[in-house]
Write a protein that holds these residues in place. Structure first.
Motif, mmCIF file in Angstrom:
data_model
loop_
_atom_site.group_PDB
_atom_site.id
_atom_site.type_symbol
_atom_site.label_atom_id
_atom_site.label_comp_id
_atom_site.label_asym_id
_atom_site.label_seq_id
_atom_site.Cartn_x
_atom_site.Cartn_y
_atom_site.Cartn_z
ATOM 1 N N THR A 143 0.840 -1.201 0.000
ATOM 2 C CA THR A 143 0.000 0.000 0.000
ATOM 3 C C THR A 143 0.870 1.244 0.000
ATOM 4 O O THR A 143 2.038 1.206 0.406
ATOM 5 N N TYR A 144 0.291 2.357 -0.471
ATOM 6 C CA TYR A 144 1.076 3.591 -0.557
ATOM 7 C C TYR A 144 0.214 4.824 -0.337
ATOM 8 O O TYR A 144 -1.016 4.803 -0.514
ATOM 9 N N TYR A 145 0.898 5.885 0.030
ATOM 10 C CA TYR A 145 0.298 7.216 0.131
ATOM 11 C C TYR A 145 1.134 8.140 -0.749
ATOM 12 O O TYR A 145 2.351 8.242 -0.586
ATOM 13 N N HIS A 146 0.490 8.786 -1.724
ATOM 14 C CA HIS A 146 1.167 9.734 -2.616
ATOM 15 C C HIS A 146 0.820 11.137 -2.150
ATOM 16 O O HIS A 146 -0.354 11.522 -2.134
ATOM 17 N N GLU A 147 1.831 11.895 -1.780
ATOM 18 C CA GLU A 147 1.599 13.230 -1.213
ATOM 19 C C GLU A 147 1.840 14.334 -2.232
ATOM 20 O O GLU A 147 2.925 14.473 -2.781
ATOM 21 N N GLY A 174 1.143 17.589 -1.324
ATOM 22 C CA GLY A 174 1.583 18.726 -0.517
ATOM 23 C C GLY A 174 1.457 18.398 0.949
ATOM 24 O O GLY A 174 0.718 17.473 1.328
ATOM 25 N N PRO A 175 2.154 19.124 1.807
ATOM 26 C CA PRO A 175 2.128 18.820 3.242
ATOM 27 C C PRO A 175 0.771 19.036 3.900
ATOM 28 O O PRO A 175 0.578 18.653 5.046
ATOM 29 N N GLU A 176 -0.165 19.619 3.171
ATOM 30 C CA GLU A 176 -1.534 19.707 3.698
ATOM 31 C C GLU A 176 -2.281 18.400 3.459
ATOM 32 O O GLU A 176 -3.482 18.299 3.710
ATOM 33 N N LEU A 177 -1.540 17.401 2.973
ATOM 34 C CA LEU A 177 -2.002 16.023 2.856
ATOM 35 C C LEU A 177 -3.017 15.796 1.739
ATOM 36 O O LEU A 177 -3.864 14.893 1.828
ATOM 37 N N TYR A 178 -2.936 16.600 0.681
ATOM 38 C CA TYR A 178 -3.708 16.280 -0.522
ATOM 39 C C TYR A 178 -3.039 15.097 -1.208
ATOM 40 O O TYR A 178 -1.814 14.983 -1.213
ATOM 41 N N SER A 179 -3.875 14.233 -1.791
ATOM 42 C CA SER A 179 -3.350 13.052 -2.461
ATOM 43 C C SER A 179 -4.089 12.839 -3.774
ATOM 44 O O SER A 179 -4.936 13.644 -4.177
ATOM 45 N N ALA A 180 -3.769 11.756 -4.469
ATOM 46 C CA ALA A 180 -4.393 11.424 -5.749
ATOM 47 C C ALA A 180 -4.856 9.975 -5.695
ATOM 48 O O ALA A 180 -4.115 9.100 -5.256
ATOM 49 N N THR A 181 -6.081 9.719 -6.124
ATOM 50 C CA THR A 181 -6.621 8.359 -6.090
ATOM 51 C C THR A 181 -6.205 7.567 -7.330
ATOM 52 O O THR A 181 -5.602 8.098 -8.263
ATOM 53 N N SER A 182 -6.592 6.320 -7.346
ATOM 54 C CA SER A 182 -6.256 5.435 -8.469
ATOM 55 C C SER A 182 -6.958 5.852 -9.758
ATOM 56 O O SER A 182 -6.566 5.416 -10.850
ATOM 57 N N LYS A 183 -7.987 6.678 -9.655
ATOM 58 C CA LYS A 183 -8.733 7.105 -10.837
ATOM 59 C C LYS A 183 -8.043 8.249 -11.576
ATOM 60 O O LYS A 183 -8.497 8.652 -12.651
ATOM 61 N N THR A 184 -6.966 8.772 -11.016
ATOM 62 C CA THR A 184 -6.224 9.844 -11.673
ATOM 63 C C THR A 184 -5.103 9.254 -12.520
ATOM 64 O O THR A 184 -4.766 8.074 -12.406
ATOM 65 N N PHE A 185 -4.516 10.101 -13.353
ATOM 66 C CA PHE A 185 -3.387 9.651 -14.160
ATOM 67 C C PHE A 185 -2.241 9.189 -13.260
ATOM 68 O O PHE A 185 -1.651 8.130 -13.482
ATOM 69 N N ILE A 186 -1.940 9.979 -12.241
ATOM 70 C CA ILE A 186 -0.855 9.630 -11.312
ATOM 71 C C ILE A 186 -1.132 8.268 -10.683
ATOM 72 O O ILE A 186 -0.271 7.385 -10.634
ATOM 73 N N GLY A 187 -2.367 8.105 -10.208
ATOM 74 C CA GLY A 187 -2.730 6.847 -9.563
ATOM 75 C C GLY A 187 -2.632 5.653 -10.487
ATOM 76 O O GLY A 187 -2.296 4.537 -10.059
ATOM 77 N N SER A 188 -2.914 5.875 -11.772
ATOM 78 C CA SER A 188 -2.860 4.758 -12.720
ATOM 79 C C SER A 188 -1.447 4.220 -12.884
ATOM 80 O O SER A 188 -1.254 3.032 -13.180
ATOM 81 N N ILE A 189 -0.464 5.072 -12.675
ATOM 82 C CA ILE A 189 0.933 4.618 -12.783
ATOM 83 C C ILE A 189 1.278 3.688 -11.624
ATOM 84 O O ILE A 189 1.950 2.670 -11.805
ATOM 85 N N TYR A 190 0.795 4.031 -10.440
ATOM 86 C CA TYR A 190 1.013 3.146 -9.287
ATOM 87 C C TYR A 190 0.286 1.817 -9.474
ATOM 88 O O TYR A 190 0.778 0.768 -9.058
ATOM 89 N N THR A 191 -0.891 1.863 -10.097
ATOM 90 C CA THR A 191 -1.625 0.635 -10.360
ATOM 91 C C THR A 191 -0.815 -0.282 -11.272
ATOM 92 O O THR A 191 -0.780 -1.507 -11.077
ATOM 93 N N LEU A 192 -0.144 0.297 -12.267
ATOM 94 C CA LEU A 192 0.721 -0.488 -13.146
ATOM 95 C C LEU A 192 1.808 -1.205 -12.349
ATOM 96 O O LEU A 192 2.222 -2.309 -12.701
#
Length: 312
Positions: A190-194, A196-214
């Protein structure tokens, strides 16, 4: 992408994601490039609703991702100005033009024969069209196929279809090589993609998230935006992250916000998180982690290399 404040940055990401639907009618992916798979740079060329009668020689790019794509396909010498966030490659002709607050008069002052944008802020597309300046809108990608299509379209419009085909093929080949021998795990890491330090993240439905899914990872941010109301970019809480106990923390705020393994370890309550205990905090390059050009392969490589160190 701009790195102003974490809140503004994350808000911009969310707005961009939500705006994709509104931009869909103007995106270049609706109609295949007229050049097709031909290696000949024949004009006129049509992409979507845009037709260029001849090869553009004064391109203005107001999208860092598009800038990287243009240089990767060999169209760099045709690029005469890029926005203030296009910092790669180093030879890109950076200017004070803004992709976030585009100014039609300032853009027109560059006498472009093609403008590439990723956002239609303030109806800039209509403004430039009124000035008879050709515009290609290349919205933030949501899939790798979006990236490949944008590279293909730019190749057709700039007279570099063969080079664009080579770039997309290399990306696909590199990605296939990186993912073909991933370790078979009984339970996904499992992972947390940060963002910014205000703890915004990106889910698997985003482009960024799709790379982690790969890379075969599971995203702890997914439950925080299950209904998609945050456009795939939820703000998490300390409690949610600590309770989820991610195996890895990936920091995409190392340049903008000076975050690193030490700053994460110093956060209250994080000492027991697996990623912290096992020194599995990965500092990413902010720019590579926020763009959808050819360097997305570098992002995937960083993820795969980091997680490969954990025994299956």
């Amino acid at each position: 992408m701009s790195r102003r404040t974490p809140r503004l940055f994350a808000a911009a990401l969310a707005v961009a994601a939500l705006a994709l639907g509104a931009c869909a009618e103007q995106t270049s992916t609706d109609t295949p490039a007229a050049a097709g798979g031909s290696s000949a740079a024949a004009f006129p060329v049509t992409v979507g609703k845009l037709t260029l009668e001849k090869r553009p020689e004064k391109i203005v790019s107001l999208s860092p991702s598009a800038t990287e794509m243009l240089f990767a396909i060999g169209a760099g010498k045709q690029v005469t100005a890029v926005d203030d966030n296009s910092n790669y490659p180093a030879e890109a002709p950076k200017s004070d033009l803004s992709g976030f607050q585009p100014n039609a008069e300032a853009i027109a002052g560059k006498s472009p024969d093609l403008v590439v944008l990723s956002n239609d802020t303030n109806k800039i597309v209509d403004q430039l069209t009124t000035l008879k300046i050709p515009v290609l809108l290349t919205p933030a990608a949501t899939t790798l196929d979006d990236s490949y299509q944008q590279i293909t379209d730019l190749g057709a419009l700039t007279g570099h279809p063969a080079e664009a085909a080579d770039v997309t093929k290399k990306m696909k080949d590199d990605i296939a090589a990186l993912t073909k021998d991933l370790p078979q795990r009984a339970k996904k890491l499992t992972y947390y993609h940060e963002l910014g330090p205000e703890l915004y993240s990106a889910t698997s439905k985003t482009f960024i998230g799709s790379i982690y899914t790969l890379a075969g990872l599971e995203n702890i941010a997914d439950p925080s935006d299950a209904d998609g109301k945050n456009g795939g970019y939820p703000q998490l809480s300390q409690e949610v992250i600590v309770k989820a106990n991610p195996d890895f923390v990936f920091l995409a705020d190392t340049k903008c916000c000076k975050q690193n393994a030490d700053t994460v370890k110093a956060r209250s309550g994080w000492a027991g998180v697996t990623a912290v205990k096992n020194n599995q905090i990965v500092a990413l390059d902010d720019d590579i982690a926020s763009r959808w050009g050819p360097r997305v392969v570098d992002l995937l490589r960083a993820i795969v290399d980091a997680t490969a160190k954990v025994p299956a």
